[in-house]
Design a protein around this motif. Structure first.
Motif, PDB file in Angstrom:
ATOM      1  N   ASP A  32      -1.157   3.049   0.181  1.00 37.66           N
ATOM      2  CA  ASP A  32      -0.935   1.976   1.151  1.00 37.66           C
ATOM      3  C   ASP A  32       0.268   1.105   0.789  1.00 37.66           C
ATOM      4  O   ASP A  32       0.772   0.358   1.620  1.00 37.66           O
ATOM      5  CB  ASP A  32      -2.166   1.064   1.239  1.00 37.66           C
TER       6      ASP A  32
ATOM      7  N   ASN B 242       3.653  -2.735   6.225  1.00 40.66           N
ATOM      8  CA  ASN B 242       3.236  -3.339   7.494  1.00 40.66           C
ATOM      9  C   ASN B 242       2.544  -2.345   8.420  1.00 40.66           C
ATOM     10  O   ASN B 242       1.603  -2.703   9.130  1.00 40.66           O
ATOM     11  CB  ASN B 242       4.437  -3.947   8.214  1.00 40.66           C
TER      12      ASN B 242
ATOM     13  N   TYR C 255      -1.285  -1.982   7.927  1.00 44.95           N
ATOM     14  CA  TYR C 255      -2.140  -3.001   8.545  1.00 44.95           C
ATOM     15  C   TYR C 255      -2.529  -2.589   9.967  1.00 44.95           C
ATOM     16  O   TYR C 255      -3.663  -2.797  10.393  1.00 44.95           O
ATOM     17  CB  TYR C 255      -1.431  -4.358   8.581  1.00 44.95           C
TER      18      TYR C 255
ATOM     19  N   TRP D 151      -5.215  -0.075   9.802  1.00 51.45           N
ATOM     20  CA  TRP D 151      -6.494  -0.719   9.496  1.00 51.45           C
ATOM     21  C   TRP D 151      -7.068  -1.385  10.734  1.00 51.45           C
ATOM     22  O   TRP D 151      -8.275  -1.335  10.971  1.00 51.45           O
ATOM     23  CB  TRP D 151      -6.328  -1.735   8.381  1.00 51.45           C
TER      24      TRP D 151
ATOM     25  N   TYR E  77       1.904 -11.657   9.776  1.00 51.60           N
ATOM     26  CA  TYR E  77       1.700 -11.255   8.385  1.00 51.60           C
ATOM     27  C   TYR E  77       1.871 -12.514   7.542  1.00 51.60           C
ATOM     28  O   TYR E  77       2.968 -13.052   7.437  1.00 51.60           O
ATOM     29  CB  TYR E  77       2.729 -10.195   7.988  1.00 51.60           C
TER      30      TYR E  77
ATOM     31  N   LEU F  28     -11.677  -7.015   6.884  1.00 52.36           N
ATOM     32  CA  LEU F  28     -10.994  -7.132   8.159  1.00 52.36           C
ATOM     33  C   LEU F  28     -12.027  -7.337   9.251  1.00 52.36           C
ATOM     34  O   LEU F  28     -12.941  -6.528   9.414  1.00 52.36           O
ATOM     35  CB  LEU F  28     -10.164  -5.865   8.441  1.00 52.36           C
TER      36      LEU F  28
ATOM     37  N   LEU G  81      -7.590 -10.639   8.558  1.00 48.27           N
ATOM     38  CA  LEU G  81      -7.734  -9.945   7.282  1.00 48.27           C
ATOM     39  C   LEU G  81      -7.786 -10.984   6.175  1.00 48.27           C
ATOM     40  O   LEU G  81      -6.885 -11.820   6.066  1.00 48.27           O
ATOM     41  CB  LEU G  81      -6.556  -8.990   7.062  1.00 48.27           C
TER      42      LEU G  81
ATOM     43  N   LEU H   8      -3.586 -11.833   7.233  1.00 45.85           N
ATOM     44  CA  LEU H   8      -3.079 -11.400   8.535  1.00 45.85           C
ATOM     45  C   LEU H   8      -3.956 -11.974   9.632  1.00 45.85           C
ATOM     46  O   LEU H   8      -5.172 -12.076   9.470  1.00 45.85           O
ATOM     47  CB  LEU H   8      -3.111  -9.865   8.599  1.00 45.85           C
TER      48      LEU H   8
END
Length: 145
Positions: free
Chosen positions: A20, A29, A32, A35, A70, A82, A101, A111
Motif C-alpha cells: 500500500d 492516494n 485510499y 479502501w 487527505y 474506515l 478514515l 481522510l
C-alpha cells in the motif's frame, strides 16, 4: 476514536501493508480510493445488495464523483478504521456516502471523503431509476448528516 456522525456508520478495519506504501513512505492516494470502494461494497453486501441481486435487477450503483480530503498520511503496519454512511438520496438516481478514515492509536482522522453514486442499468450502462430493493435497503442505512 472520534468519528463525525450522529448514528452508527458501517466500519471496516484496515491493516496497512507494504504494497500500500509508495516511494514517499506513506500510503499511496489511489489505495485510499480502493479502501473506500471496499468499504462501500461491504456495506452494500451487509444491506443485502450483492452482485447476484444487482445482476437479477439489472441495476448497480456506479461512482459518479469522489471528493477526498487527505488530512494525514498512513504508514506501513498501521491499523486503521474506515467508516461509511449514506447521507442522502434523491430516491430516483443518486445517493451520497461519506467516509472517514481514523487511526485508532491516536484518534487522528486521516481522510474525509464524499462519493456520489448514480443508479445504472447494467445491460446498457445508462442511468435508470433505483429499484424498490435499492430504495428500501439503502434507505434503511440513511444517516442524516
Amino acid at each position: 476514536m472520534s468519528l463525525d456522525y450522529s448514528a452508527a456508520p458501517y466500519v471496516i478495519d484496515i491493516s496497512v501493508s507494504t504494497s500500500d506504501v509508495d516511494g514517499l513512505g506513506h500510503v499511496n492516494n489511489a489505495v485510499y480510493v480502493e479502501w473506500m470502494e471496499r468499504c462501500a461494497w461491504a456495506h452494500s453486501q451487509h444491506l443485502g445488495l450483492d452482485l447476484d441481486v444487482y445482476r437479477a435487477l439489472d441495476r448497480a450503483m456506479a461512482i459518479r464523483r469522489h471528493e477526498i480530503d487527505y488530512l494525514a498520511p498512513a504508514r506501513d503496519g498501521e491499523r486503521l478504521r474506515l467508516a461509511t454512511w449514506i447521507i442522502d438520496s434523491d430516491g430516483k438516481l443518486q445517493m451520497n456516502r461519506h467516509f472517514q478514515l481514523v487511526r485508532p492509536s491516536d484518534g487522528l482522522t486521516l481522510l474525509r471523503a464524499r462519493t456520489t453514486f448514480v443508479c445504472i442499468e447494467l445491460s446498457s450502462g445508462r442511468p435508470r431509476r433505483m429499484p424498490e430493493a435499492f430504495l428500501s435497503s439503502y434507505g434503511q442505512a440513511l444517516i442524516e448528516s
